[in-house]
Design an enzyme around this catalytic site. Sequence first.
Site, PDB file in Angstrom:
ATOM      1  N   GLN A  53      -9.349  25.190 -10.563  1.00 33.50           N
ATOM      2  CA  GLN A  53     -10.410  25.140  -9.539  1.00 33.50           C
ATOM      3  C   GLN A  53     -11.439  24.274 -10.231  1.00 33.50           C
ATOM      4  O   GLN A  53     -11.940  23.770  -8.796  1.00 33.50           O
ATOM      5  CB  GLN A  53     -10.814  26.374  -9.332  1.00 33.50           C
ATOM      6  CG  GLN A  53      -9.659  27.598  -8.774  1.00 33.50           C
ATOM      7  CD  GLN A  53      -9.430  27.014  -7.314  1.00 33.50           C
ATOM      8  OE1 GLN A  53     -10.341  26.573  -6.581  1.00 33.50           O
ATOM      9  NE2 GLN A  53      -8.123  27.331  -7.006  1.00 33.50           N
ATOM     10  N   SER A  73      -4.567  20.792 -12.331  1.00 37.94           N
ATOM     11  CA  SER A  73      -3.421  20.543 -11.030  1.00 37.94           C
ATOM     12  C   SER A  73      -3.958  19.752  -9.940  1.00 37.94           C
ATOM     13  O   SER A  73      -5.093  19.884  -9.533  1.00 37.94           O
ATOM     14  CB  SER A  73      -3.312  22.006 -10.376  1.00 37.94           C
ATOM     15  OG  SER A  73      -1.998  21.827  -9.813  1.00 37.94           O
ATOM     16  N   ALA A  74      -2.972  18.719  -9.758  1.00 39.62           N
ATOM     17  CA  ALA A  74      -3.605  17.796  -8.813  1.00 39.62           C
ATOM     18  C   ALA A  74      -3.916  18.275  -7.503  1.00 39.62           C
ATOM     19  O   ALA A  74      -4.703  17.675  -6.723  1.00 39.62           O
ATOM     20  CB  ALA A  74      -2.157  16.636  -8.861  1.00 39.62           C
ATOM     21  N   THR A  78      12.735  14.184 -17.066  1.00 37.64           N
ATOM     22  CA  THR A  78      12.549  12.842 -16.473  1.00 37.64           C
ATOM     23  C   THR A  78      10.947  12.838 -15.863  1.00 37.64           C
ATOM     24  O   THR A  78      10.636  14.010 -14.984  1.00 37.64           O
ATOM     25  CB  THR A  78      13.385  12.354 -15.319  1.00 37.64           C
ATOM     26  OG1 THR A  78      14.764  12.216 -16.087  1.00 37.64           O
ATOM     27  CG2 THR A  78      13.006  10.972 -14.642  1.00 37.64           C
ATOM     28  N   CYS A 115      -1.354  33.541  -4.147  1.00 40.29           N
ATOM     29  CA  CYS A 115      -0.250  33.703  -4.981  1.00 40.29           C
ATOM     30  C   CYS A 115       0.013  35.267  -4.610  1.00 40.29           C
ATOM     31  O   CYS A 115       1.014  35.854  -5.082  1.00 40.29           O
ATOM     32  CB  CYS A 115      -0.439  33.456  -6.379  1.00 40.29           C
ATOM     33  SG  CYS A 115      -1.162  31.752  -6.637  1.00 40.29           S
ATOM     34  N   GLY A 125      -0.567  23.585 -12.595  1.00 39.47           N
ATOM     35  CA  GLY A 125      -1.572  24.394 -13.256  1.00 39.47           C
ATOM     36  C   GLY A 125      -0.689  25.640 -13.775  1.00 39.47           C
ATOM     37  O   GLY A 125      -1.030  25.864 -15.165  1.00 39.47           O
ATOM     38  N   ASN A 155     -10.406  31.451  -9.168  1.00 40.70           N
ATOM     39  CA  ASN A 155     -10.099  30.751  -7.813  1.00 40.70           C
ATOM     40  C   ASN A 155     -10.347  31.737  -6.546  1.00 40.70           C
ATOM     41  O   ASN A 155      -9.961  31.467  -5.595  1.00 40.70           O
ATOM     42  CB  ASN A 155      -8.416  30.789  -7.981  1.00 40.70           C
ATOM     43  CG  ASN A 155      -7.936  31.806  -8.581  1.00 40.70           C
ATOM     44  OD1 ASN A 155      -8.257  32.404  -9.650  1.00 40.70           O
ATOM     45  ND2 ASN A 155      -6.767  32.299  -7.742  1.00 40.70           N
TER      46      ASN A 155
HETATM   47  C1  PLP Z   1      -3.895  27.105  -8.145  1.00 38.95           C
HETATM   48  C2  PLP Z   1      -4.221  27.826  -9.591  1.00 38.95           C
HETATM   49  C3  PLP Z   1      -3.225  27.784 -10.529  1.00 38.95           C
HETATM   50  C4  PLP Z   1      -1.865  27.341 -10.459  1.00 38.95           C
HETATM   51  O1  PLP Z   1      -1.684  25.983 -10.120  1.00 38.95           O
HETATM   52  P1  PLP Z   1      -0.374  25.317  -9.649  1.00 38.95           P
HETATM   53  O2  PLP Z   1      -0.240  23.692  -9.682  1.00 38.95           O
HETATM   54  O3  PLP Z   1      -0.458  25.571  -8.086  1.00 38.95           O
HETATM   55  O4  PLP Z   1       0.834  25.816 -10.366  1.00 38.95           O
HETATM   56  C5  PLP Z   1      -3.751  28.058 -11.843  1.00 38.95           C
HETATM   57  N1  PLP Z   1      -5.034  28.547 -12.057  1.00 38.95           N
HETATM   58  C6  PLP Z   1      -5.855  28.681 -11.149  1.00 38.95           C
HETATM   59  C7  PLP Z   1      -7.258  28.999 -11.288  1.00 38.95           C
HETATM   60  C8  PLP Z   1      -5.544  28.270  -9.791  1.00 38.95           C
HETATM   61  O5  PLP Z   1      -6.741  28.083  -9.009  1.00 38.95           O
END
Ligand code: PLP
Length: 391
Positions: free
Chosen positions: A181, A201-202, A239, A327, A72, A153
Site C-alpha cells: 500500500q 505491487s504494480a 518466463t 480479498c 504482492g 490496507n
Molecule cells: C493488495 C495487497 C496485497 C496483495 O497484492 P497483489 O498484487 O494483489 O497480490 C498484499 N498486501 C497488501 C497490504 C495489499 O494491499
Amino acid sequence: MKSVYMDNGATTRTHPEVLKAMEPYFLENYGNPSSVHSFGRDALQGIEKAREQVRKLINARDPQEIIFTSGGTESDNLAIIGFAMANRKKGKHIITSAIEHHGVLHPCEYLEKEMGFSVTYLPVDKTGMVAVEDFQKAIREDTIMASIMMGNNEIGTVQPIKELAEASKDRGVVFHTDAVQAVGNMPVDVQDLGIDMLSLSAHKFHGPKGVGALFVRKGIKLHPHMHGGAQEKNRRGSTHNTTGIIGLGKAAEIAGKNLPEKVEKITRLRDKLIQGIEENIDEIVFNGHREKRLPGNVNFCFRYIEGESLLLSLDLEGIAASSGSACTSGSLDPSHVLLATGLSHEVAHGSLRLTLSLFNEEEEVDYIIERLPGIVDKLRQMSPLYQSKRK
Ligand SMILES: *Cc1c(COP(=O)(O)O)cnc(C)c1O
C-alpha cells in the site's frame, strides 16, 4: 449518473503512460528475454531498465536486489516461506502482527501448521499501531525473521518501520515489510529505513495487475518457490512477464516524480473527506491513526448499519467503495484488522473504506460528503437496532 472511483486500496486505474510504455513489448519486442537473438535482447533490455526504475523508487543499492514476481501476494510468500525454508536451521520463530494482509498471515500459518515453526502475532492498539516495545520483547533466541506491514490496507495505519527494523538488526533478525500500500503512494527508502526485504505491487500505484517485486538485500538467502527456470538468478523460474514488468517500471518512474506534491494533494482530499464525514454524520467510529496514515485512506464504522448494504447504496449513487479488504469481502466474518483494534463484531460490520488516488478530484470528495449522510440515515431508519436505541 456520476461515477466516482474511491476503491484505490483494492486496485488503481492503469496510468495511460504505463499502457503506452507496455504496448511495444506486445507488438514489437515480444521476444523471450532469455533468448539470445535481438528480439530477446530487446526484451531483456526493457526488463533491466524496469529493474533500475524500481530500484530507484525505493532507493535500493543494487538493481539485482529486485526480484520480479506476479504481485504482492507472491512477494510476501517468497519472502516469508522462501526465507524461513532457507534459514530454518538457525531457528524456527517468526514475528508478525495481527493486522497483516492475508498474503503474510497465511504463509505464516502454513509454516506453523506444516513446517513446525512458531509465530508470534503482535497485537495493535486501537489506532492499529504495533508497539516497538512489544516487538523487542517478542524477539527470542530462535527468532529468524519479522514481517510487519508498512501501511495497513484497511485502516491506513503506518507502522514505525525504522524503529522496528533497527530493533531487528540489533538482535540479528531479518526484517521484511509488506509495503504494497505504501510504495508509489508515499516516500519509501529501504536504506534509510534499514529494511532487509520489501514487497510491492504494480497495480496499487497505477501499474498493471499481476506483477510486483520483492526487494531482497544482498546476502540474504531465499529458497525459490517456483522451480523450473533460471530466471531472476535462479530465484524465480518462469518466463518473465515482460509487458507487466515494463509497466511496473514505468509506474515506478511516474510515481517517483513529484511524489511529495502528489502526497500533499491526496492527503488534503483525504482530510477534507474525513472532516466532511465527521461533521455530517453521528454515531461513527474513526478507524486508524490520525497522522501516521496512508495519504489516500479513509475508514469509518457507522453504528447500526451493515457495511455491505452501505456499499450497495453507494454503488447506486455511482460511488465505488469497499468495506475493508477486497480479498475478504464475500465472507461474512468481520475484518480481522478491525477486531484487532478492539471493535466489537457488531461495530466492525458497519465499516466503510474510501481510498483515493492521483486521479480523484475535489468535486468527487464533495459529492460523497453530499450523498453519504442521506444514505446512512436511510439505512438507519430501516435498522431495528437503531430504532430500539432511540426509544
Ligand atoms: C493488495 C495487497 C496485497 C496483495 O497484492 P497483489 O498484487 O494483489 O497480490 C498484499 N498486501 C497488501 C497490504 C495489499 O494491499
